[in-house]
Scaffold this motif. Structure first.
Motif, PDB file in Angstrom:
ATOM      1  N   ARG A  18       0.854  -1.194   0.000  1.00 57.46           N
ATOM      2  CA  ARG A  18       0.000   0.000   0.000  1.00 57.46           C
ATOM      3  C   ARG A  18       0.889   1.242   0.000  1.00 57.46           C
ATOM      4  O   ARG A  18       1.891   1.313   0.696  1.00 57.46           O
ATOM      5  N   LEU A  19       0.487   2.230  -0.786  1.00 51.55           N
ATOM      6  CA  LEU A  19       1.229   3.475  -0.941  1.00 51.55           C
ATOM      7  C   LEU A  19       0.250   4.631  -0.714  1.00 51.55           C
ATOM      8  O   LEU A  19      -0.725   4.773  -1.456  1.00 51.55           O
ATOM      9  N   VAL A  20       0.489   5.416   0.345  1.00 49.93           N
ATOM     10  CA  VAL A  20      -0.391   6.539   0.675  1.00 49.93           C
ATOM     11  C   VAL A  20       0.429   7.814   0.541  1.00 49.93           C
ATOM     12  O   VAL A  20       1.441   7.986   1.213  1.00 49.93           O
ATOM     13  N   CYS A  21      -0.023   8.704  -0.353  1.00 49.42           N
ATOM     14  CA  CYS A  21       0.704   9.940  -0.631  1.00 49.42           C
ATOM     15  C   CYS A  21      -0.113  11.149  -0.189  1.00 49.42           C
ATOM     16  O   CYS A  21      -1.330  11.177  -0.360  1.00 49.42           O
ATOM     17  N   PHE A  22       0.581  12.135   0.355  1.00 47.71           N
ATOM     18  CA  PHE A  22      -0.037  13.386   0.774  1.00 47.71           C
ATOM     19  C   PHE A  22       0.627  14.523   0.020  1.00 47.71           C
ATOM     20  O   PHE A  22       1.853  14.626   0.002  1.00 47.71           O
ATOM     21  N   GLU A  23      -0.191  15.377  -0.599  1.00 38.41           N
ATOM     22  CA  GLU A  23       0.340  16.543  -1.306  1.00 38.41           C
ATOM     23  C   GLU A  23      -0.676  17.676  -1.194  1.00 38.41           C
ATOM     24  O   GLU A  23      -1.794  17.560  -1.706  1.00 38.41           O
ATOM     25  N   PRO A  24      -0.315  18.787  -0.525  1.00 31.65           N
ATOM     26  CA  PRO A  24      -1.258  19.882  -0.325  1.00 31.65           C
ATOM     27  C   PRO A  24      -1.407  20.844  -1.506  1.00 31.65           C
ATOM     28  O   PRO A  24      -2.429  21.513  -1.603  1.00 31.65           O
TER      29      PRO A  24
END
Length: 81
Positions: free
Chosen positions: A57-63
């Motif tokens: 699983r790959l969880v990315c955060f980008e605002p």
């Protein structure tokens, strides 16, 4: 002393060397199955780990909205991303 074939190839501008496979990706060697990418930008790191064989699983955060839009498109075909 170089082999005659190696000399010939060198004279033509080529270099003959043994293939050395890249070392295994540390994520695979450690058995990591969840990766959090904070500040993922457009998802290049996520794409790279996928290309190297990471299947967890790959969880990315980008605002930032523009980068997030690209990241969302890049990850859209991957159910674990």
């Amino acid at each position: 002393r170089r082999h005659p074939l190696q000399r010939l190839l060198n004279a033509c501008g080529f270099r003959l060397s043994r293939y050395r496979p890249p070392p295994p990706d540390p994520l695979l060697a450690l058995g990591i199955d969840l990766l959090l990418d904070v500040g993922a930008s457009v998802g290049k790191y996520g794409q790279t780990v996928r290309e190297r064989g990471y299947a967890g699983r790959l969880v990315c955060f980008e605002p930032l909205p523009a980068a997030h839009a690209v990241l969302t498109r890049r990850a859209s075909g991957d159910p674990l991303w």
